[in-house]
Design an enzyme around this catalytic site. Structure first.
Site, PDB file in Angstrom:
ATOM      1  N   CYS A  99       0.824  -1.207   0.000  1.00 18.88           N
ATOM      2  CA  CYS A  99       0.000   0.000   0.000  1.00 18.88           C
ATOM      3  C   CYS A  99       0.857   1.255   0.000  1.00 18.88           C
ATOM      4  CB  CYS A  99      -0.986  -0.005   1.155  1.00 18.88           C
ATOM      5  SG  CYS A  99      -0.306   0.164   2.794  1.00 18.88           S
ATOM      6  N   CYS A 100       0.210   2.350  -0.381  1.00 20.37           N
ATOM      7  CA  CYS A 100       0.824   3.674  -0.451  1.00 20.37           C
ATOM      8  C   CYS A 100       1.951   3.647  -1.489  1.00 20.37           C
ATOM      9  CB  CYS A 100       1.293   4.102   0.940  1.00 20.37           C
ATOM     10  SG  CYS A 100       1.687   5.859   1.095  1.00 20.37           S
ATOM     11  N   ILE A 101       3.178   3.970  -1.122  1.00 18.47           N
ATOM     12  CA  ILE A 101       4.302   3.986  -2.053  1.00 18.47           C
ATOM     13  C   ILE A 101       4.926   2.603  -2.218  1.00 18.47           C
ATOM     14  CG2 ILE A 101       6.056   4.614  -0.332  1.00 18.47           C
ATOM     15  CD1 ILE A 101       5.870   5.928  -3.978  1.00 18.47           C
ATOM     16  N   PRO A 103       4.009  -0.197  -3.501  1.00 22.48           N
ATOM     17  CA  PRO A 103       3.917  -0.907  -4.780  1.00 22.48           C
ATOM     18  C   PRO A 103       5.136  -0.706  -5.691  1.00 22.48           C
ATOM     19  CG  PRO A 103       1.773  -0.044  -4.227  1.00 22.48           C
ATOM     20  CD  PRO A 103       2.752   0.525  -3.221  1.00 22.48           C
ATOM     21  N   THR A 161      -2.963  -0.884  -3.097  1.00 24.12           N
ATOM     22  CA  THR A 161      -3.879   0.240  -2.883  1.00 24.12           C
ATOM     23  C   THR A 161      -3.046   1.483  -2.620  1.00 24.12           C
ATOM     24  OG1 THR A 161      -5.873   0.969  -1.704  1.00 24.12           O
ATOM     25  CG2 THR A 161      -4.158  -0.083  -0.373  1.00 24.12           C
TER      26      THR A 161
END
Length: 188
Positions: A99-101, A103, A161
């Site tokens: 999630c967030c950065i 990925p 996400t």
């Protein structure tokens, strides 16, 4: 559920009252133990055989300590233990949530994967366009998703996400993270 973190020095410590780095030095595992209330292990002890899935949180800690994305963008390096964990879960066909950065970790380690860090052309997602372009330049595919949603790359068993990549109310971020966790559980 077990929590793990690399036993490395933090890139830098931020004084969040002032919004600037401080001269203080901290260790990622020790700081993670503070947040996890002591219930954490060194990432070097993670065994893919003992777990059904893995989830990586995001934030500047991931962009600065799990990899060097915060300073090098798509040319970053990924921490060796983080890279090994991603590759191990992927090779065993076990689900990976990011999630967030975070990925971008998959984009660096798993060529051709699909991930999301938000919607590319929306003011609520100020950091998405550049990050999405970098993900695509790495040979992966960025898929635009709203903050309350997640994206499932079934081929690679990745669920991502955008979380705080979006300037959204906390309940919408919560919904997206919940969607990611549910997606990981469905793939497990």
């Amino acid at each position: 559920v077990q929590m793990f973190a690399p036993n490395i020095d933090q890139m830098h410590v931020v004084n969040h009252l002032k919004g600037e780095p401080s001269e203080e030095k901290r260790n990622v595992l020790v700081e993670s133990a503070r947040l996890a209330r002591g219930n954490i292990q060194d990432l070097s002890k993670l065994s893919v055989k003992d777990h059904d899935a893995i989830i990586f949180p995001g934030g500047f800690g991931a962009a600065k300590n799990l990899c060097t994305w915060a300073v090098q963008g798509k040319d970053c390096s990924v921490n060796d233990e983080v890279k090994a964990a991603l590759q191990a879960f992927h090779s065993e066909g076990k689900p990976i949530g990011l999630c967030c950065i975070s990925p971008v970790l998959a984009a660096k380690v798993l060529p051709g994967c699909e991930v999301t860090v938000g919607i590319e052309k929306d003011n609520k997602y100020p950091d998405t366009a550049g990050t999405a372009a970098a993900i695509n330049q790495l040979g992966c595919t960025h898929v635009s998703k709203h903050v309350g949603e997640s994206h499932v790359d079934e081929k690679n068993k990745l669920v991502t996400t955008c979380a705080f990549m979006c300037d959204a109310p906390i309940h919408e971020i919560f919904d997206g993270i919940g969607s990611m966790v549910q997606g990981v559980l469905k793939l497990a």
